[in-house]
Write a protein that holds these residues in place. Sequence first.
Motif, mmCIF file in Angstrom:
data_model
loop_
_atom_site.group_PDB
_atom_site.id
_atom_site.type_symbol
_atom_site.label_atom_id
_atom_site.label_comp_id
_atom_site.label_asym_id
_atom_site.label_seq_id
_atom_site.Cartn_x
_atom_site.Cartn_y
_atom_site.Cartn_z
ATOM 1 N N THR A 106 0.874 -1.168 0.000
ATOM 2 C CA THR A 106 0.000 0.000 0.000
ATOM 3 C C THR A 106 0.907 1.211 0.000
ATOM 4 N N ARG A 107 0.576 2.214 -0.841
ATOM 5 C CA ARG A 107 1.403 3.423 -0.856
ATOM 6 C C ARG A 107 0.581 4.646 -1.192
ATOM 7 N N ASN A 108 1.132 5.795 -0.837
ATOM 8 C CA ASN A 108 0.496 7.069 -1.137
ATOM 9 C C ASN A 108 0.876 7.488 -2.551
ATOM 10 N N VAL A 109 -0.121 7.926 -3.309
ATOM 11 C CA VAL A 109 0.083 8.374 -4.681
ATOM 12 C C VAL A 109 -0.568 9.741 -4.820
ATOM 13 N N VAL A 110 0.132 10.673 -5.448
ATOM 14 C CA VAL A 110 -0.423 12.002 -5.689
ATOM 15 C C VAL A 110 -1.222 11.962 -6.983
ATOM 16 N N GLU A 165 -3.538 13.685 -2.577
ATOM 17 C CA GLU A 165 -2.846 12.449 -2.214
ATOM 18 C C GLU A 165 -3.866 11.385 -1.830
ATOM 19 N N THR A 166 -3.673 10.183 -2.362
ATOM 20 C CA THR A 166 -4.588 9.071 -2.141
ATOM 21 C C THR A 166 -3.785 7.825 -1.809
ATOM 22 N N VAL A 167 -4.349 6.935 -1.020
ATOM 23 C CA VAL A 167 -3.721 5.658 -0.717
ATOM 24 C C VAL A 167 -4.216 4.624 -1.721
#
Length: 113
Positions: A57-61, A66-68
């Motif tokens: 799981t990672r944060n993406v812009v 920003e969304t997980v």
Amino acid sequence: MIQGEFDDIGQLFFEIDLISASGESFSVTALLDTGSTEWLAINEQDLEALEWPRVETRNVVTAMGETVFNTYLGKVVLDAQEYTLEVVAGSDLREVILGLPWLQSRRLVVDRQ
């Protein structure tokens, strides 16, 4: 060379194949999004049929902030070549999205009438 088509509002779509963990191929239409920094993004619902293994799981812009996202190891066929790559998946994605990284190894030529 892969052929694409524009929709009524000028978005560029390509047909690609998603390969499930069992080897089954699913043809889908994918939107080229030059604002996406991910190789491929899909809706989480599509993962049921694909059964791709979850990586992290990672944060993406995104354009919305920003969304997980969960990431999965997926197989994709584009321009008759098979690729294994990390795919991000989210519940808010309406289209399968091809991101900007594809253009790092491909030349994009557009002939729009």
